[in-house]
Design a protein around this motif. Structure first.
Motif, PDB file in Angstrom:
ATOM      1  N   ILE A 339       7.738  -5.097 -18.595  1.00 27.10           N
ATOM      2  CA  ILE A 339       7.428  -5.415 -17.382  1.00 27.10           C
ATOM      3  C   ILE A 339       7.322  -4.082 -16.410  1.00 27.10           C
ATOM      4  CG2 ILE A 339       8.324  -6.515 -15.327  1.00 27.10           C
ATOM      5  CD1 ILE A 339       9.693  -8.286 -17.138  1.00 27.10           C
ATOM      6  N   ILE A 340       7.923  -3.103 -16.659  1.00 25.77           N
ATOM      7  CA  ILE A 340       7.742  -1.735 -15.899  1.00 25.77           C
ATOM      8  C   ILE A 340       6.632  -1.205 -16.472  1.00 25.77           C
ATOM      9  CG2 ILE A 340       8.868   0.405 -15.886  1.00 25.77           C
ATOM     10  CD1 ILE A 340      11.556  -0.994 -16.076  1.00 25.77           C
ATOM     11  N   TYR A 341       6.155  -1.140 -17.832  1.00 21.35           N
ATOM     12  CA  TYR A 341       4.960  -0.729 -18.196  1.00 21.35           C
ATOM     13  C   TYR A 341       3.629  -0.974 -17.473  1.00 21.35           C
ATOM     14  CZ  TYR A 341       1.420   0.583 -21.586  1.00 21.35           C
ATOM     15  OH  TYR A 341       0.386   1.087 -22.402  1.00 21.35           O
ATOM     16  N   PHE A 342       3.631  -2.082 -16.909  1.00 22.72           N
ATOM     17  CA  PHE A 342       2.635  -2.894 -16.236  1.00 22.72           C
ATOM     18  C   PHE A 342       2.671  -2.838 -14.743  1.00 22.72           C
ATOM     19  CE2 PHE A 342       1.685  -4.779 -20.520  1.00 22.72           C
ATOM     20  CZ  PHE A 342       0.637  -4.614 -20.392  1.00 22.72           C
ATOM     21  N   GLY A 343       3.975  -1.946 -14.372  1.00 20.38           N
ATOM     22  CA  GLY A 343       3.937  -1.595 -13.062  1.00 20.38           C
ATOM     23  C   GLY A 343       4.636  -2.665 -12.339  1.00 20.38           C
ATOM     24  N   GLU A 344       5.389  -3.441 -12.705  1.00 22.54           N
ATOM     25  CA  GLU A 344       5.954  -4.680 -12.085  1.00 22.54           C
ATOM     26  C   GLU A 344       7.650  -4.297 -12.166  1.00 22.54           C
ATOM     27  OE1 GLU A 344       4.590  -6.693 -10.446  1.00 22.54           O
ATOM     28  OE2 GLU A 344       2.316  -5.988 -10.834  1.00 22.54           O
ATOM     29  N   ASP A 345       8.223  -5.141 -11.243  1.00 24.60           N
ATOM     30  CA  ASP A 345       9.844  -4.998 -11.314  1.00 24.60           C
ATOM     31  C   ASP A 345      10.334  -6.143 -11.958  1.00 24.60           C
ATOM     32  OD1 ASP A 345      12.648  -4.894 -10.484  1.00 24.60           O
ATOM     33  OD2 ASP A 345      12.090  -4.900  -8.318  1.00 24.60           O
ATOM     34  N   PRO A 346      11.194  -5.744 -13.233  1.00 23.84           N
ATOM     35  CA  PRO A 346      11.818  -6.783 -13.688  1.00 23.84           C
ATOM     36  C   PRO A 346      12.528  -8.058 -13.136  1.00 23.84           C
ATOM     37  CG  PRO A 346      12.167  -4.702 -14.765  1.00 23.84           C
ATOM     38  CD  PRO A 346      11.741  -4.541 -13.386  1.00 23.84           C
ATOM     39  N   VAL A 347      13.056  -7.427 -11.823  1.00 22.35           N
ATOM     40  CA  VAL A 347      13.739  -8.450 -11.038  1.00 22.35           C
ATOM     41  C   VAL A 347      12.924  -9.505 -10.355  1.00 22.35           C
ATOM     42  CG1 VAL A 347      15.465  -8.703  -8.976  1.00 22.35           C
ATOM     43  CG2 VAL A 347      15.532  -6.904 -10.707  1.00 22.35           C
ATOM     44  N   ARG A 348      11.768  -9.178  -9.978  1.00 20.90           N
ATOM     45  CA  ARG A 348      10.868  -9.855  -9.447  1.00 20.90           C
ATOM     46  C   ARG A 348       9.752 -10.450 -10.290  1.00 20.90           C
ATOM     47  NH1 ARG A 348       9.731  -6.672  -3.846  1.00 20.90           N
ATOM     48  NH2 ARG A 348      11.831  -6.374  -3.227  1.00 20.90           N
ATOM     49  N   CYS A 349       9.152 -10.076 -11.166  1.00 16.84           N
ATOM     50  CA  CYS A 349       8.126 -10.305 -12.215  1.00 16.84           C
ATOM     51  C   CYS A 349       8.848 -10.733 -13.286  1.00 16.84           C
ATOM     52  CB  CYS A 349       7.369  -9.354 -12.351  1.00 16.84           C
ATOM     53  SG  CYS A 349       5.851 -10.006 -13.492  1.00 16.84           S
ATOM     54  N   PRO A 350       8.840 -12.328 -13.731  1.00 13.50           N
ATOM     55  CA  PRO A 350       9.222 -12.736 -14.999  1.00 13.50           C
ATOM     56  C   PRO A 350       8.425 -12.356 -16.223  1.00 13.50           C
ATOM     57  CG  PRO A 350       8.185 -14.466 -13.768  1.00 13.50           C
ATOM     58  CD  PRO A 350       8.123 -13.053 -12.758  1.00 13.50           C
ATOM     59  N   TYR A 351       8.961 -12.292 -17.308  1.00 13.44           N
ATOM     60  CA  TYR A 351       8.369 -11.965 -18.542  1.00 13.44           C
ATOM     61  C   TYR A 351       7.097 -13.071 -18.935  1.00 13.44           C
ATOM     62  CZ  TYR A 351       7.470 -12.452 -23.555  1.00 13.44           C
ATOM     63  OH  TYR A 351       6.420 -12.740 -24.981  1.00 13.44           O
ATOM     64  N   GLU A 352       7.227 -14.379 -18.388  1.00 12.79           N
ATOM     65  CA  GLU A 352       6.234 -15.224 -18.770  1.00 12.79           C
ATOM     66  C   GLU A 352       4.952 -15.134 -17.890  1.00 12.79           C
ATOM     67  OE1 GLU A 352      10.227 -17.119 -19.486  1.00 12.79           O
ATOM     68  OE2 GLU A 352       9.399 -15.856 -17.753  1.00 12.79           O
ATOM     69  N   LYS A 353       5.165 -14.406 -16.702  1.00  9.60           N
ATOM     70  CA  LYS A 353       3.913 -14.143 -15.958  1.00  9.60           C
ATOM     71  C   LYS A 353       3.098 -12.991 -16.609  1.00  9.60           C
ATOM     72  CE  LYS A 353       2.373 -12.484 -11.472  1.00  9.60           C
ATOM     73  NZ  LYS A 353       2.828 -12.091 -10.044  1.00  9.60           N
ATOM     74  N   VAL A 354       3.906 -12.231 -17.108  1.00 11.32           N
ATOM     75  CA  VAL A 354       3.208 -10.903 -17.870  1.00 11.32           C
ATOM     76  C   VAL A 354       2.409 -11.435 -18.846  1.00 11.32           C
ATOM     77  CG1 VAL A 354       3.551  -8.677 -19.114  1.00 11.32           C
ATOM     78  CG2 VAL A 354       4.902  -9.099 -17.152  1.00 11.32           C
ATOM     79  N   VAL A 355       2.961 -12.267 -20.083  1.00 11.17           N
ATOM     80  CA  VAL A 355       2.259 -12.504 -21.100  1.00 11.17           C
ATOM     81  C   VAL A 355       0.978 -13.488 -20.813  1.00 11.17           C
ATOM     82  CG1 VAL A 355       3.894 -12.179 -22.680  1.00 11.17           C
ATOM     83  CG2 VAL A 355       3.829 -14.372 -21.614  1.00 11.17           C
ATOM     84  N   THR A 356       1.562 -14.589 -19.921  1.00  9.94           N
ATOM     85  CA  THR A 356       0.355 -15.245 -19.534  1.00  9.94           C
ATOM     86  C   THR A 356      -0.841 -14.775 -18.952  1.00  9.94           C
ATOM     87  OG1 THR A 356       1.396 -15.975 -17.386  1.00  9.94           O
ATOM     88  CG2 THR A 356       1.925 -17.490 -19.379  1.00  9.94           C
ATOM     89  N   THR A 357      -0.575 -13.755 -18.074  1.00  9.39           N
ATOM     90  CA  THR A 357      -1.610 -12.880 -17.358  1.00  9.39           C
ATOM     91  C   THR A 357      -2.522 -12.286 -18.302  1.00  9.39           C
ATOM     92  OG1 THR A 357      -0.454 -12.767 -15.327  1.00  9.39           O
ATOM     93  CG2 THR A 357      -2.055 -11.173 -15.642  1.00  9.39           C
ATOM     94  N   LEU A 358      -1.811 -11.366 -19.262  1.00 11.96           N
ATOM     95  CA  LEU A 358      -2.583 -10.763 -20.339  1.00 11.96           C
ATOM     96  C   LEU A 358      -3.107 -11.680 -21.426  1.00 11.96           C
ATOM     97  CD1 LEU A 358       0.219  -8.078 -20.740  1.00 11.96           C
ATOM     98  CD2 LEU A 358      -1.963  -7.517 -20.165  1.00 11.96           C
ATOM     99  N   LEU A 359      -2.878 -12.797 -21.619  1.00 16.36           N
ATOM    100  CA  LEU A 359      -3.407 -13.746 -22.290  1.00 16.36           C
ATOM    101  C   LEU A 359      -4.732 -14.269 -21.818  1.00 16.36           C
ATOM    102  CD1 LEU A 359      -3.544 -15.284 -24.991  1.00 16.36           C
ATOM    103  CD2 LEU A 359      -2.380 -17.053 -23.946  1.00 16.36           C
ATOM    104  N   LEU A 360      -4.553 -14.686 -20.681  1.00 16.16           N
ATOM    105  CA  LEU A 360      -5.917 -15.048 -19.588  1.00 16.16           C
ATOM    106  C   LEU A 360      -6.813 -13.702 -19.725  1.00 16.16           C
ATOM    107  CD1 LEU A 360      -7.151 -16.912 -18.004  1.00 16.16           C
ATOM    108  CD2 LEU A 360      -5.888 -16.123 -16.074  1.00 16.16           C
ATOM    109  N   PHE A 361      -6.365 -12.488 -19.595  1.00 19.93           N
ATOM    110  CA  PHE A 361      -7.332 -11.202 -19.506  1.00 19.93           C
ATOM    111  C   PHE A 361      -7.912 -11.300 -20.900  1.00 19.93           C
ATOM    112  CE2 PHE A 361      -7.531  -6.982 -21.075  1.00 19.93           C
ATOM    113  CZ  PHE A 361      -8.553  -6.514 -20.158  1.00 19.93           C
ATOM    114  N   VAL A 362      -7.175 -11.497 -21.966  1.00 24.31           N
ATOM    115  CA  VAL A 362      -8.149 -11.412 -23.330  1.00 24.31           C
ATOM    116  C   VAL A 362      -8.911 -12.478 -23.390  1.00 24.31           C
ATOM    117  CG1 VAL A 362      -7.304 -11.701 -25.763  1.00 24.31           C
ATOM    118  CG2 VAL A 362      -5.917 -10.179 -24.497  1.00 24.31           C
ATOM    119  N   ARG A 363      -8.753 -13.486 -23.093  1.00 29.28           N
ATOM    120  CA  ARG A 363      -9.510 -14.904 -23.184  1.00 29.28           C
ATOM    121  C   ARG A 363     -10.973 -14.420 -22.432  1.00 29.28           C
ATOM    122  NH1 ARG A 363      -5.304 -19.758 -23.017  1.00 29.28           N
ATOM    123  NH2 ARG A 363      -4.621 -19.437 -25.125  1.00 29.28           N
ATOM    124  N   ASN A 364     -10.556 -14.022 -21.287  1.00 31.35           N
ATOM    125  CA  ASN A 364     -11.916 -13.777 -20.148  1.00 31.35           C
ATOM    126  C   ASN A 364     -12.492 -12.413 -20.543  1.00 31.35           C
ATOM    127  OD1 ASN A 364     -11.059 -15.681 -18.511  1.00 31.35           O
ATOM    128  ND2 ASN A 364      -9.872 -14.533 -17.125  1.00 31.35           N
TER     129      ASN A 364
END
Length: 401
Positions: A339-364
């Motif tokens: 989460i930190i690697y992608f510039g987010e705060d682990p307290v505010r940004c859940p893991y699920e948001k990271v992977v779903t965003t990246l999966l959508l990016f890959v598909r797009n």
């Protein structure tokens, strides 16, 4: 004119004469009436059912049949007996299977049914107070009595159910943990993804040149989504299409970066909250096994087989759970790093948001690249068609000359 008295006297005389005449008539008719055999008449012409004797005997037997003694409430006993109708094994044998933790004789569903049927404290007190013959009790009551032979029957059935499910529970959770761990490792270690991100950062800085956002050095998660929503002035392509074109022209080796992220899609289907609940259920279940094993020592001979089976089970179950707990703990640290690697705060940004965003990016990304390839192919065909038509026209003109 007659007086009232004279009229009444005349009426009395007429009444008596009429009554005497009727008696004579009846007496004369009875002389000629034949004697009737009432028993034969009843046999031949009785309106009753010919099988009434059998029915009477059946009723007599039913009346003499001893009624079952019902100590448990009707609704509870009814539900219990419906569930027990699926159990074909005699109750004493069934209890032996439980005490022996016989996995070949019973499956999880059967054990869970028995667990639901365990008597309450109130029901057990009712049965303990019964001094009559056991055969007179209903099926539900007899089953409860058999279960009461097992010390802490409900706890033992809970342990039995856990033991039957243990291997699958551990295997399923281990797969989830591994997918989460691998997805994080792949995203962080992917050189191709890092170079794609650097290209995206360069595009963003070029677009924002001269503004406060024109010299960014960090990459944020929402940058992946903006690529697909930022359109060119002609509205024909997005910034994602342009990114794919730039990479295809200058860094074509990066176009297949998604191949380095094989665990991303299965990881996107996992929720860390559910994974934590499953880890807790496995840990708590093991604690109940350990506790029941200790309590079995006080039960005497009846629980000896049960205790020995638990000891054999714990010999491999405890190391498996310990190993799984270590892997699970390591995953949480890796997820925070991701989460930190992608510039987010682990307290505010859940893991699920990271992977779903990246999966959508890959598909797009893959879709945009496919669109570009189709566009290039269409342009090639159009150019070939144009050149072919022009060549044909030039050829025809030469023939005319």
């Amino acid at each position: 004119m007659f007086t009232v008295v004279e009229v009444l006297l005349k009426f009395v005389r007429m009444f008596n004469e009429a009554h005497e005449e009727n008696c004579k008539q009846i007496k004369e008719e009875s002389i000629w009436a034949p004697e009737i055999d009432m028993s034969k008449l009843g046999t031949l012409f009785s309106a009753s059912n010919p099988n009434s004797d059998k029915a009477s005997k059946g009723k007599f037997k039913a009346a003499n049949k001893p009624k079952k003694v019902q100590l448990i409430s009707h609704s509870r006993a009814y539900t219990c007996e419906i569930m027990l109708s699926k159990v074909k094994t005699p109750f004493p044998e069934l209890m032996e299977q439980v005490l022996n933790l016989d996995e070949l004789a019973m499956d999880v569903d059967q054990v869970d049914i028995l667990k639901k049927l365990c008597p309450t404290k109130v029901e057990m007190e009712l049965l303990k107070g019964y001094k009559g013959e056991r055969e007179k009790l209903g099926k539900c009551e007899q089953f409860f009595i058999e279960l009461m032979r097992i010390p802490r029957a409900e706890a033992k059935l809970t342990v039995f159910s856990y033991k039957l499910q243990f291997s699958k529970l551990v295997s399923d959770l281990k797969n989830c943990v591994n997918n989460v761990y691998l997805s994080a490792e792949q995203l962080i270690s992917s050189v191709k993804l890092r170079r794609v991100m650097q290209t995206i950062l360069s595009l963003g800085n070029a677009l924002n040149q001269g503004t406060t956002r024109g010299a960014a050095v960090k990459f944020r998660l929402d940058s992946f989504l903006k690529l697909n929503t930022t359109c060119a002035r002609n509205n024909k392509i997005t910034l994602m299409h342009y990114l794919c074109k730039v990479l295809a022209d200058k860094l074509p080796e990066l176009l297949d970066f998604s191949k380095e992220l094989g665990s991303l899609e299965p990881a996107s289907k996992i929720q860390l909250k559910i994974m934590a609940e499953e880890m807790q259920a496995i840990t708590k279940g093991l604690e109940k096994v350990v506790q029941e094993k200790k309590l079995c020592k006080k039960d005497g001979h009846v629980s000896n087989g049960f205790r020995k089976s638990l000891e054999q089970f714990l010999a491999f179950a405890e190391p498996d759970v310990k190993s799984l707990a270590t892997l699970y703990s390591r995953v949480h640290k890796t997820v925070d790093t991701l989460i930190i690697y992608f510039g987010e705060d682990p307290v505010r940004c859940p893991y699920e948001k990271v992977v779903t965003t990246l999966l959508l990016f890959v598909r797009n990304f893959n879709q945009a690249h496919e669109d570009n390839c189709k566009q290039i192919e269409a342009e090639k065909k159009a150019t070939q068609k144009f050149l072919s038509a022009e060549s044909h026209q030039n050829g025809v003109g030469t023939d005319k000359k």
